[in-house]
Design an enzyme around this catalytic site. Structure first.
Site, mmCIF file in Angstrom:
data_model
loop_
_atom_site.group_PDB
_atom_site.id
_atom_site.type_symbol
_atom_site.label_atom_id
_atom_site.label_comp_id
_atom_site.label_asym_id
_atom_site.label_seq_id
_atom_site.Cartn_x
_atom_site.Cartn_y
_atom_site.Cartn_z
ATOM 1 N N GLU A 95 0.851 -1.355 0.549
ATOM 2 C CA GLU A 95 0.247 -0.624 -0.195
ATOM 3 C C GLU A 95 1.105 0.957 -0.059
ATOM 4 O O GLU A 95 0.001 2.985 0.434
ATOM 5 C CB GLU A 95 -0.809 0.280 1.157
ATOM 6 C CG GLU A 95 -1.760 -1.204 1.276
ATOM 7 C CD GLU A 95 -2.591 -1.021 0.428
ATOM 8 O OE1 GLU A 95 -3.813 -0.390 0.440
ATOM 9 O OE2 GLU A 95 -3.817 -1.899 0.360
ATOM 10 N N HIS A 131 -5.245 1.379 7.743
ATOM 11 C CA HIS A 131 -3.115 1.984 6.954
ATOM 12 C C HIS A 131 -2.455 2.164 7.905
ATOM 13 O O HIS A 131 -2.991 2.787 9.085
ATOM 14 C CB HIS A 131 -3.022 2.911 5.764
ATOM 15 C CG HIS A 131 -3.901 2.444 4.475
ATOM 16 N ND1 HIS A 131 -4.563 3.653 3.780
ATOM 17 C CD2 HIS A 131 -3.226 1.181 3.860
ATOM 18 C CE1 HIS A 131 -4.458 3.270 2.461
ATOM 19 N NE2 HIS A 131 -3.616 1.188 2.555
ATOM 20 N N CYS A 140 -3.187 10.872 4.034
ATOM 21 C CA CYS A 140 -2.940 10.318 2.751
ATOM 22 C C CYS A 140 -3.630 10.543 1.436
ATOM 23 O O CYS A 140 -3.088 10.533 0.556
ATOM 24 C CB CYS A 140 -5.024 9.716 2.350
ATOM 25 S SG CYS A 140 -5.661 9.081 4.589
HETATM 26 O O1 SUG Z 1 -7.764 3.123 0.064
HETATM 27 N N1 SUG Z 1 -10.919 5.088 0.007
HETATM 28 C C1 SUG Z 1 -9.240 4.586 0.513
HETATM 29 C C2 SUG Z 1 -8.126 5.633 1.402
HETATM 30 C C3 SUG Z 1 -7.184 5.459 1.645
HETATM 31 C C4 SUG Z 1 -6.611 6.264 2.594
HETATM 32 N N2 SUG Z 1 -5.163 5.842 2.786
HETATM 33 C C5 SUG Z 1 -4.347 6.406 3.399
HETATM 34 N N3 SUG Z 1 -4.389 6.038 4.729
HETATM 35 N N4 SUG Z 1 -3.058 6.678 3.449
HETATM 36 C C6 SUG Z 1 -8.833 3.636 0.627
HETATM 37 O O2 SUG Z 1 -8.894 2.314 1.239
HETATM 38 C C7 SUG Z 1 -13.083 4.773 -0.465
HETATM 39 C C8 SUG Z 1 -13.488 4.908 -2.228
HETATM 40 C C9 SUG Z 1 -14.544 4.452 -2.212
HETATM 41 O O3 SUG Z 1 -15.436 3.968 -1.238
HETATM 42 O O4 SUG Z 1 -15.173 5.271 -2.460
HETATM 43 C C10 SUG Z 1 -11.265 4.406 -1.125
HETATM 44 O O5 SUG Z 1 -11.008 3.706 -1.699
#
Ligand code: SUG
Length: 448
Positions: A174, A250, A371
């Site tokens: 990730e 994460h 993020c």
């Molecule tokens: O991968 N949300 C992302 C959020 C990423 C956050 N990044 C970090 N923590 N670095 C994920 O879960 C949700 C999309 C949706 O539900 O439409 C999403 O992909």
């Protein structure tokens, strides 16, 4: 030589929506089907970029992806013209169209893992695009992410790019969301801290019971090998499986590091004392003095951390050596978190200042300030070799705000994703953006 941490924030794409796509990410699941506002989302992100640039930090921008990804839909068996592909997917498999329409590349902490040149065997800055294979909608990002990164960091004598790891769960990666780096100066050798959720090949490691552990130990080790990091400059730690099961999908939802400081929750890791000792010893070996600022559960619970995104903050070094914490507005709304931050600022501790940003559009999908940015530590020469068009300036900010106003809708619901016109709008927006950011032909391979 001077060196900097440059934050490359994801520019939110025109299809930003709430698809409920990320099992284990509480915000994504609970806001599924809520109507989104892509225009506001993009502007909230741009406002943060501009504010940090105005404060004197180095700031860049990472372009969004083309969505819906018709190629991904074609690979799943939908045929015909682009419009037919979209219409058929909408009729027969709406969840797949939703996944292929996500603007999730905005969370650039997941774009790649980056090792600065001071840490690597060949003295280049290394990038490995993250395969993000835990979620289908994210697993389709890396081919274009790699192309965009190569168009931004396009100098072979300074930058080395690696393709994503094998696309299987055993190498689930990730990116920088599970990676942070400690150093006593951005241009000096540091200690890279890789946090994993489970081991794919060694059953002795525990694993969460409820939600997936997206990052494996073996993926982190492969990235460290690809980047030519030496053993003395790397620490691996396992995330506490119990916090993953509470929505910490994460590590950057429960810990953030910068310079010589790790700001983390008491329950973030397994074997915390051992991990902190290893970080202290390895950082001392390269001349640094490690410090941990541990937030006790009695003051801020894991639930408070997940709800407020206290740790999904940007910890930035001010010129006076103390730190600025950039947090989302949700921290102000959580009484325990806000009380903790007030006490920190009054305490003369490492966090001197807190700045609050309204990022609700991204937060409702589980994406906070940390993020939204990919950190790249660069020395002066390397910074000069970056494509200058992606570095934030007053004029780039104004150009991008006008570009968003011209191309983005202010409301998107699931039904709107079935409209083939959305792809036409996205393409014309990206054609113009390609010129603004001088990205060459990065999008062309998706348009066959
Ligand atoms: O991968 N949300 C992302 C959020 C990423 C956050 N990044 C970090 N923590 N670095 C994920 O879960 C949700 C999309 C949706 O539900 O439409 C999403 O992909």
């Amino acid at each position: 030589m001077n060196a900097f941490e440059v934050n490359f924030d994801g520019l939110v794409g025109p299809t930003h929506n709430y698809g409920g796509l990320s099992y284990g990410n509480v915000a994504s699941q609970s806001n599924s089907q809520v109507a989104s506002n892509p225009r506001e989302a993009a502007k909230q992100g741009l406002a943060k970029m501009k504010a940090l640039k105005d404060l004197g930090f180095q700031q860049g921008v990472l372009a969004p992806q083309e969505r819906p990804d018709v190629n991904a839909l074609r690979a799943l068996g939908f045929g015909g013209t682009d419009a037919q592909v979209i219409s058929k997917a909408a009729k027969e498999a709406m969840p797949l169209l939703v996944a292929c329409s996500s603007a999730s590349s905005m969370w650039t902490a997941n774009a790649a893992t980056v090792s600065p040149s001071a840490d690597t065997a060949d003295g280049k800055v290394h990038f490995t695009a993250a395969n993000l294979n835990c979620k289908f909608h994210r697993s389709i990002e890396h081919p274009l992410t790699s192309r965009i990164l190569q168009a931004m960091f396009a100098n072979d004598s300074h930058f080395a790019h690696h393709a994503a790891l094998p696309a299987v769960a055993q190498f689930g990666d990730e990116g920088a969301a599970n990676h942070t780096r400690f150093c006593n100066g951005y241009g000096n050798a540091g200690v890279e801290f890789f946090v994993f959720g489970r081991s794919a090949f060694d059953p002795r490691y525990p694993a969460p019971q409820r939600y997936p552990a997206r990052q494996t130990l073996e993926a982190s080790q492969a990235v460290a090998r690809l980047h030519g990091l030496n053993e003395g400059g790397v620490v691996y730690a396992q995330q506490n499986p119990a916090v993953i099961d509470q929505g910490v999908f994460h590590n950057d939802v429960i810990a953030v590091g910068n310079a010589e400081l790790l700001f983390h929750h008491e329950e973030a890791f397994l074997d915390t004392d051992k991990v902190l000792d290893e970080l202290r010893n390895k950082l001392a070996a390269v001349g640094g003095q490690f410090a941990s600022l541990c937030v006790p559960s009695a003051e801020v619970s894991v639930q408070d951390a997940v709800q407020s995104y206290l740790f999904n903050s940007q910890l930035l070094s001010r010129p006076d050596g103390r730190m600025l914490l950039v947090v989302p507005d949700e921290c102000r709304q959580n009484a325990n978190v806000w009380a903790y931050l007030q006490a920190q600022m009054a305490s003369n501790g490492p966090i001197a200042e807190v700045k609050v940003f309204e990022l609700k559009q991204s937060m409702q999908n589980g994406g906070g300030p940390a993020c939204l940015r990919l950190r790249v530590a660069l020395n002066e020469q390397e910074l000069a070799a970056v494509n200058p068009n992606v570095l934030m300036s007053d004029s780039l900010h104004d150009t991008l705000v006008a570009w968003v106003d011209k191309h983005y809708r202010d409301r998107l619901s699931e039904a709107d994703l079935a409209d083939p016109q959305l792809l036409v709008e996205c393409r014309s927006a990206l054609d113009e953006l390609t010129q603004i950011l001088a990205l060459g032909s990065v999008y062309s391979f998706q348009r066959v």
